[in-house]
Write a protein that holds these residues in place. Structure first.
Motif: not given
Length: 250
Positions: A89-101, A129-140
């Protein structure tokens, strides 16, 4: 007399230990902050969303303070999708991807610092050109008893890879550099979420603290090589790091 002295010492030690124990209990007494532990987003839900940003500029014979006769154009484009799963409850884990030009083309650039000190550059060009990958832990945490508005805090670990090219001049006076870089970031990003429907929310977050490590390798005119390593840590509010996105909860 000896028995009375021993009895007095025992009583004194007992009083001292009792007073010390009471002092320790008072020291570790917890304060009720009134934080409500209600469920804002239940366990078992998926989240998916993203953010997109685009900006461009164009200058034609621009004069501003020490900048003279500036001509150029450029743009910046960034897209960042992400997804996560609520393992509690109120806690999530996941991944984020990003591309920047990032692109910049500036045929003319003059810098007038006075006292016959002028810097004139022509045919400036930059592309990255930049590519990013992130792992995150989020609490609400909900705001009061609200089921619409809530606060969250996100801990991120990111790796990025970028390639870029910058050059000046043309013809026999051409000078170009190709660069490859690796980025490693650890950061914290608090934010605010507001549900606009039962399954969709608008989110605003800001990077306020983190550590950044960067390794760069350069090659100029296909002959000269160079390296650079930087590391930094910060705790500040950067208005240019505000992220606005849409998140869907499934």
């Amino acid at each position: 007399m000896t028995k009375r002295l021993l009895l007095a010492i025992v009583l004194l030690v007992g009083v001292t230990l009792t007073a010390g124990a009471q002092k320790e209990r008072r020291k570790f007494k917890r304060i009720d902050r009134g934080v409500q532990e209600s469920v804002f987003i239940p366990k078992g839900q998926w989240m998916a969303g993203g953010s997109v940003s685009y900006s461009e500029h164009e200058e034609d014979n621009l004069n501003f303070l020490v900048l003279k006769d500036v001509e150029g154009k450029g743009y910046n484009f960034k897209v960042s999708p992400y997804f996560g799963y609520f393992f509690a409850d109120n806690m999530a884990a996941g991944f984020r991807f990003a591309y920047n030009r990032t692109y910049l083309d500036m045929p003319n650039f003059n810098l007038n610092l006075g006292d016959d000190l002028n810097i004139s550059l022509s045919d400036l060009y930059y592309l990255q050109h930049r590519y990013d990958v992130s792992g995150f832990l989020r609490t609400y945490m909900p705001i009061g008893n609200s089921k619409i508005f809530g606060l969250f805090n996100e801990l991120r670990l990111s790796y990025g890879y970028s390639t870029g090219k910058n050059s000046t001049g043309s013809g026999t006076e051409y000078d170009g550099t190709f660069e490859k870089a690796h980025h490693l970031q650890i950061g914290i990003a608090p934010g605010l979420t507001a549900f606009v429907t039962n399954w969709a929310a608008v989110e605003v977050s800001m990077d306020i603290m983190g550590f950044d490590f960067k390794w760069q390798n350069q090659q100029t005119n296909q002959i000269e090589t160079g390296k650079r390593r930087t590391s930094s840590g910060n705790f500040k509010i950067d208005l240019f790091s505000i992220n606005i996105g849409m998140t869907f909860y499934l």
